[in-house]
Design an enzyme around this catalytic site. Structure first.
Site, PDB file in Angstrom:
ATOM      1  N   PRO A 100       0.830  -1.206   0.000  1.00  0.00           N
ATOM      2  CA  PRO A 100       0.000   0.000   0.000  1.00  0.00           C
ATOM      3  C   PRO A 100       0.869   1.262   0.000  1.00  0.00           C
ATOM      4  O   PRO A 100       1.933   1.273   0.643  1.00  0.00           O
ATOM      5  CB  PRO A 100      -0.806  -0.099   1.302  1.00  0.00           C
ATOM      6  CG  PRO A 100      -0.393  -1.340   1.991  1.00  0.00           C
ATOM      7  CD  PRO A 100       0.650  -2.042   1.187  1.00  0.00           C
ATOM      8  N   GLY A 104       3.906   3.930   5.206  1.00  0.00           N
ATOM      9  CA  GLY A 104       5.067   3.628   6.042  1.00  0.00           C
ATOM     10  C   GLY A 104       5.713   2.291   5.735  1.00  0.00           C
ATOM     11  O   GLY A 104       6.543   1.812   6.509  1.00  0.00           O
ATOM     12  N   LEU A 105       5.361   1.674   4.596  1.00  0.00           N
ATOM     13  CA  LEU A 105       5.937   0.360   4.278  1.00  0.00           C
ATOM     14  C   LEU A 105       6.977   0.433   3.161  1.00  0.00           C
ATOM     15  O   LEU A 105       7.421  -0.583   2.645  1.00  0.00           O
ATOM     16  CB  LEU A 105       4.828  -0.630   3.899  1.00  0.00           C
ATOM     17  CG  LEU A 105       3.857  -0.989   5.037  1.00  0.00           C
ATOM     18  CD1 LEU A 105       2.779  -1.939   4.545  1.00  0.00           C
ATOM     19  CD2 LEU A 105       4.600  -1.623   6.212  1.00  0.00           C
ATOM     20  N   GLY A 106       7.354   1.645   2.786  1.00  0.00           N
ATOM     21  CA  GLY A 106       8.445   1.800   1.831  1.00  0.00           C
ATOM     22  C   GLY A 106       8.061   1.555   0.388  1.00  0.00           C
ATOM     23  O   GLY A 106       8.921   1.197  -0.435  1.00  0.00           O
ATOM     24  N   SER A 107       6.791   1.780   0.058  1.00  0.00           N
ATOM     25  CA  SER A 107       6.328   1.498  -1.301  1.00  0.00           C
ATOM     26  C   SER A 107       7.148   2.236  -2.368  1.00  0.00           C
ATOM     27  O   SER A 107       7.538   1.652  -3.382  1.00  0.00           O
ATOM     28  CB  SER A 107       4.837   1.850  -1.378  1.00  0.00           C
ATOM     29  OG  SER A 107       4.512   2.417  -2.597  1.00  0.00           O
ATOM     30  N   ALA A 110      10.541   0.650  -2.879  1.00  0.00           N
ATOM     31  CA  ALA A 110      10.427  -0.710  -3.420  1.00  0.00           C
ATOM     32  C   ALA A 110      10.114  -0.666  -4.916  1.00  0.00           C
ATOM     33  O   ALA A 110      10.705  -1.408  -5.703  1.00  0.00           O
ATOM     34  CB  ALA A 110       9.350  -1.486  -2.664  1.00  0.00           C
ATOM     35  N   ASP A 151      14.982   3.731   4.328  1.00  0.00           N
ATOM     36  CA  ASP A 151      14.059   2.950   3.486  1.00  0.00           C
ATOM     37  C   ASP A 151      14.809   2.266   2.344  1.00  0.00           C
ATOM     38  O   ASP A 151      14.708   1.058   2.148  1.00  0.00           O
ATOM     39  CB  ASP A 151      12.982   3.866   2.875  1.00  0.00           C
ATOM     40  CG  ASP A 151      11.838   4.119   3.831  1.00  0.00           C
ATOM     41  OD1 ASP A 151      12.039   3.937   5.038  1.00  0.00           O
ATOM     42  OD2 ASP A 151      10.754   4.503   3.363  1.00  0.00           O
TER      43      ASP A 151
HETATM   44  O1  PMV Z   1       8.844   6.000   4.627  1.00  0.00           O
HETATM   45  P1  PMV Z   1       8.326   5.940   6.019  1.00  0.00           P
HETATM   46  O2  PMV Z   1       6.994   6.537   6.208  1.00  0.00           O
HETATM   47  O3  PMV Z   1       8.507   4.587   6.610  1.00  0.00           O
HETATM   48  O4  PMV Z   1       9.260   6.891   6.920  1.00  0.00           O
HETATM   49  C1  PMV Z   1      10.638   6.815   6.934  1.00  0.00           C
HETATM   50  C2  PMV Z   1      11.195   7.039   8.271  1.00  0.00           C
HETATM   51  C3  PMV Z   1      11.400   8.461   8.753  1.00  0.00           C
HETATM   52  O5  PMV Z   1      12.339   8.353   9.809  1.00  0.00           O
HETATM   53  C4  PMV Z   1      10.105   9.050   9.310  1.00  0.00           C
HETATM   54  C5  PMV Z   1      11.931   9.399   7.672  1.00  0.00           C
HETATM   55  C6  PMV Z   1      13.345   9.085   7.242  1.00  0.00           C
HETATM   56  O6  PMV Z   1      13.744   9.636   6.199  1.00  0.00           O
HETATM   57  O7  PMV Z   1      14.065   8.348   7.922  1.00  0.00           O
END
Ligand code: PMV
Length: 312
Positions: A100, A104-107, A110, A151
């Site tokens: 999705p 926050g899952l790195g779409s 990826a 990520d």
């Molecule tokens: O891509 P996300 O939503 O998993 O966020 C990455 C993690 C953060 O620490 C919030 C941002 C970053 O650049 O490290």
């Protein structure tokens, strides 16, 4: 000719947001949830490189001469072609993702990683992970503004990582596998905005914000030791503490707090939001004995999607 490349989703176990300020973070790939890029011949009459991403509602020809490319997929292709110093192949690359978006899952990382790998395949060229990681980091800037790089690193290497910004890669060896439920609030949220809000807070009230960021860093250190010795009880306790600090940074949300609370009260060893926050996903550490009851509690609490992953 039909070639396919893929890349996994990721979760952040500890240290999101604090990682932007130089603190360590821990992340792991979710190999069962992936983005795919498939290379196919162009339909008759079509010339050049085309990227078809129906899920993202995009169909693009890639112009590698364009000076500024603000589309992540086009930029990925352009950077790959430039770094290999080759002209675009006459193919269509279709992108299809199980991950999705904005959750926050790195779409974003990826999808770009899968695309870059598919391009290398069709060009019959190899790109080392270190070079690919640098390239995907450049693309991440479109999504995040000032990304820490966590990520792209965990997704390109597909290994659990202990990550410190601008430091060499440190992979993690787990003392015991971690079974996690990943629960989706169903609310899409912008990491860029959440990261920007933390920055504003940092500029307004530096001392208090720095205290929270350092406390998250300490938790991540303790969690690393516990993960390496296989002490799941301490890992869970650290997740709970990390969530509370993320709340104080204002990057959680009522929906995330609700799901985290439901997991904590139904027997999870620990739970927290994961990633940029304000929506997206939370994670709960469970044992084989508690997995079902925690999953049921998350469903009752209104989780939109929940699945299990084991990090080993
Ligand atoms: O891509 P996300 O939503 O998993 O966020 C990455 C993690 C953060 O620490 C919030 C941002 C970053 O650049 O490290």
């Amino acid at each position: 000719m039909r070639m396919e490349a893929s890349a996994p989703a990721k979760i952040i176990l500890f240290g999101e947001h604090a990682v932007v300020y130089g603190q360590p973070a821990i992340a792991a790939p979710v190999s069962s949830l992936r983005a795919f890029a498939t290379v196919e011949p162009n339909p008759a009459g079509l010339i050049g490189l085309h990227i078809d991403a129906p899920d993202l509602n995009q169909r693009l020809p890639v112009d590698i001469r364009a000076e500024s490319v603000d589309n992540a997929l086009a930029l990925t292709a352009q950077l790959v072609l430039n770094s290999l110093n080759v002209p675009p192949p006459d193919v269509t690359i279709s992108i299809c993702s199980q991950i999705p978006i904005a959750s926050g899952l790195g779409s974003g990382s990826a999808v770009s990683t899968a695309l870059a790998r598919a391009l290398c395949l069709v060009l019959d060229r190899r790109m080392e992970d270190a070079a690919l990681n640098r390239l995907i980091y450049e693309v991440e800037k479109i999504h995040h503004g000032t990304p820490s790089g966590i990520d792209n690193t965990v997704i390109v290497y597909e290994r659990p990582v202990y990550f410190v910004r601008d430091k060499t890669l440190d992979t993690l060896t787990l003392g015991a596998p971690l079974t996690l439920l990943i629960g989706d609030t169903g609310i899409g949220a912008s990491t860029k905005i959440a990261v920007g809000d933390v920055r504003k807070r940092y500029d307004l009230d530096r001392e208090a914000t720095e205290n929270i960021i350092h406390a998250i860093g300490n938790i991540t250190e303790k969690a690393r030791e516990a993960i390496e010795r296989g002490d799941v009880l301490v890992v869970g306790a650290m997740m709970n503490e990390n969530h509370e600090l993320l709340r104080q940074l204002t990057v959680s949300s009522p929906e995330l707090d609700h799901l985290v609370g439901a997991a904590q009260q139904s027997g999870a060893l620990g739970a927290k939001m994961s990633g940029g926050g304000r929506g997206g996903n939370m994670i709960a550490l469970v044992t084989p004995e508690t997995a079902d009851q925690v999953e049921n509690a998350l469903r009752k609490a209104g989780v939109v999607r929940v699945f299990t992953t084991t990090i080993a």
